[in-house]
Scaffold this motif. Structure first.
Motif, PDB file in Angstrom:
ATOM      1  N   HIS A   1       3.168   9.636  -9.581  1.00  0.00           N
ATOM      2  CA  HIS A   1       2.466   8.406  -9.980  1.00  0.00           C
ATOM      3  C   HIS A   1       1.050   8.298  -9.419  1.00  0.00           C
ATOM      4  O   HIS A   1       0.094   8.106 -10.192  1.00  0.00           O
ATOM      5  N   PRO A   2       0.849   8.408  -8.095  1.00  0.00           N
ATOM      6  CA  PRO A   2      -0.531   8.288  -7.595  1.00  0.00           C
ATOM      7  C   PRO A   2      -1.458   9.382  -8.106  1.00  0.00           C
ATOM      8  O   PRO A   2      -2.633   9.121  -8.382  1.00  0.00           O
TER       9      PRO A   2
ATOM     10  N   TRP B   1      -1.487   8.434  -0.707  1.00  0.00           N
ATOM     11  CA  TRP B   1      -0.042   8.416  -0.919  1.00  0.00           C
ATOM     12  C   TRP B   1       0.426   9.579  -1.785  1.00  0.00           C
ATOM     13  O   TRP B   1       1.557  10.061  -1.631  1.00  0.00           O
ATOM     14  N   GLY B   2      -0.442  10.058  -2.660  1.00  0.00           N
ATOM     15  CA  GLY B   2      -0.102  11.274  -3.389  1.00  0.00           C
ATOM     16  C   GLY B   2       0.080  12.433  -2.429  1.00  0.00           C
ATOM     17  O   GLY B   2       1.007  13.238  -2.553  1.00  0.00           O
TER      18      GLY B   2
ATOM     19  N   GLN C   1      -6.021  -2.780   0.822  1.00  0.00           N
ATOM     20  CA  GLN C   1      -5.022  -2.303  -0.112  1.00  0.00           C
ATOM     21  C   GLN C   1      -4.722  -0.812   0.027  1.00  0.00           C
ATOM     22  O   GLN C   1      -3.674  -0.353  -0.414  1.00  0.00           O
ATOM     23  N   TRP C   2      -5.623  -0.049   0.627  1.00  0.00           N
ATOM     24  CA  TRP C   2      -5.489   1.405   0.592  1.00  0.00           C
ATOM     25  C   TRP C   2      -4.241   1.920   1.292  1.00  0.00           C
ATOM     26  O   TRP C   2      -3.697   2.955   0.930  1.00  0.00           O
ATOM     27  N   TYR C   3      -3.750   1.203   2.301  1.00  0.00           N
ATOM     28  CA  TYR C   3      -2.616   1.696   3.076  1.00  0.00           C
ATOM     29  C   TYR C   3      -1.271   1.297   2.474  1.00  0.00           C
ATOM     30  O   TYR C   3      -0.223   1.733   2.948  1.00  0.00           O
ATOM     31  N   ARG C   4      -1.291   0.480   1.436  1.00  0.00           N
ATOM     32  CA  ARG C   4      -0.031   0.052   0.818  1.00  0.00           C
ATOM     33  C   ARG C   4       0.588   1.206   0.033  1.00  0.00           C
ATOM     34  O   ARG C   4      -0.079   1.830  -0.789  1.00  0.00           O
ATOM     35  N   PRO C   5       1.868   1.517   0.268  1.00  0.00           N
ATOM     36  CA  PRO C   5       2.511   2.631  -0.451  1.00  0.00           C
ATOM     37  C   PRO C   5       2.501   2.401  -1.957  1.00  0.00           C
ATOM     38  O   PRO C   5       2.573   1.267  -2.432  1.00  0.00           O
ATOM     39  N   THR C   6       2.392   3.479  -2.685  1.00  0.00           N
ATOM     40  CA  THR C   6       2.506   3.403  -4.140  1.00  0.00           C
ATOM     41  C   THR C   6       3.934   3.760  -4.531  1.00  0.00           C
ATOM     42  O   THR C   6       4.564   4.614  -3.902  1.00  0.00           O
ATOM     43  N   PHE C   7       4.432   3.094  -5.544  1.00  0.00           N
ATOM     44  CA  PHE C   7       5.757   3.391  -6.071  1.00  0.00           C
ATOM     45  C   PHE C   7       5.670   3.459  -7.588  1.00  0.00           C
ATOM     46  O   PHE C   7       4.978   2.652  -8.213  1.00  0.00           O
TER      47      PHE C   7
END
Length: 270
Positions: free
Chosen positions: A65-66, A84-85, A16-22
């Motif tokens: 957000h992150p 992602w932050g 899950q770590w590489y999935r972009p945050t939105f």
């Protein structure tokens, strides 16, 4: 802080770590793009710098957000949030510096955005992220995308640009009060009424000072019409599905964008 054990947990978690945050704040996307487009309309042009400014504003918004989620973790580091932050922050800062080299006036926009970010971070830490104060500051920061677009496109900032920022902020900040009315267990229309009375006075003042053209200032009437719907249909507003409220907010925002943009067009196009 120590790295969370989730980073070395089973494969389903480690993937899950590489999935972009939105950001899940979908309404703020509307605020961002509407504000930016009104600024572009005031500039009466769209350049490569305008596109860069839009990407910069989007990345800056996504970075919140992150980092906010990481602050909420307090005692553990989450790789996905930190990664992602950092990516969003570096992307926004890189573009911001490139634009700043050409337009030094953008420094004031950046300082405002940075101040808002730290206020938000403190509010998250204190678990006051949904306070009226923090949400108004957040909306004001997002609406800085209007003068951001104007400066990045033209290299100048007029009183109209400042007036446009305030108009966008006043238009969208009203949602803070109407949403709290919807969610309150003991709803009262007084805070919303006071807000719109004060906001209307400010818009009239901006028009009187010449910071907003009459037709541009008149776009705030759309916010008043939305509030009138709430006054007339209070029970519906409090019990309606969130999709219905979101549709109402989106339609009024697009009408605001249309009216504001048309009022800013050159005379031979308007």
């Amino acid at each position: 802080m120590s790295l969370s054990s989730n980073l070395t947990s089973p494969r389903s978690s480690s993937q899950q770590w590489y999935r972009p945050t939105f950001s899940p704040e979908h309404g703020v996307y509307v605020v961002l793009f509407v504000s930016f487009l009104t600024g572009a309309a005031a500039a009466q042009a769209w350049t490569n710098e305008t596109t860069l400014a839009l990407v910069c504003a989007f990345c800056g918004f996504q970075a919140e957000h992150p980092w906010a989620m990481q602050i909420k973790q307090r005692k553990s580091l989450k790789l996905r949030f930190c990664l992602w932050g950092s990516i969003y922050t570096i992307a926004a800062m890189t573009i911001a510096v490139l634009l700043l080299l050409n337009y030094s006036m953008l420094l004031w926009i950046y300082l405002g955005a940075i101040a808002a970010f730290f206020i938000d971070a403190i509010s998250v830490w204190q678990r006051e992220q949904k306070s009226i104060f923090n949400e108004v500051i957040t909306f004001a920061a997002v609406c800085l995308s209007a003068p951001f677009a104007l400066i990045a496109t033209t290299g100048t900032l007029s009183m109209t640009g400042i007036g446009l920022w305030l108009l966008n902020t006043l238009f969208f900040a009203g949602t803070i009060f109407t949403v709290k009315f919807r969610k309150s267990k003991t709803p009262t229309i007084v805070p919303s009424s006071l807000y719109y009375a004060i906001a209307t006075g400010i818009v009239l003042g901006l028009w009187g000072l010449g910071w907003l053209a009459p037709l541009t200032a008149a776009a705030f009437v759309i916010a008043l019409c939305k509030f009138a719907i709430l006054l007339a249909q209070q029970d519906w507003y409090r019990t309606a599905r969130i999709q219905s409220i979101a549709t109402l907010e989106t339609i009024t925002s697009l009408l605001f964008l249309l009216m504001t943009s048309l009022s800013l067009l050159p005379a031979h196009l308007g």
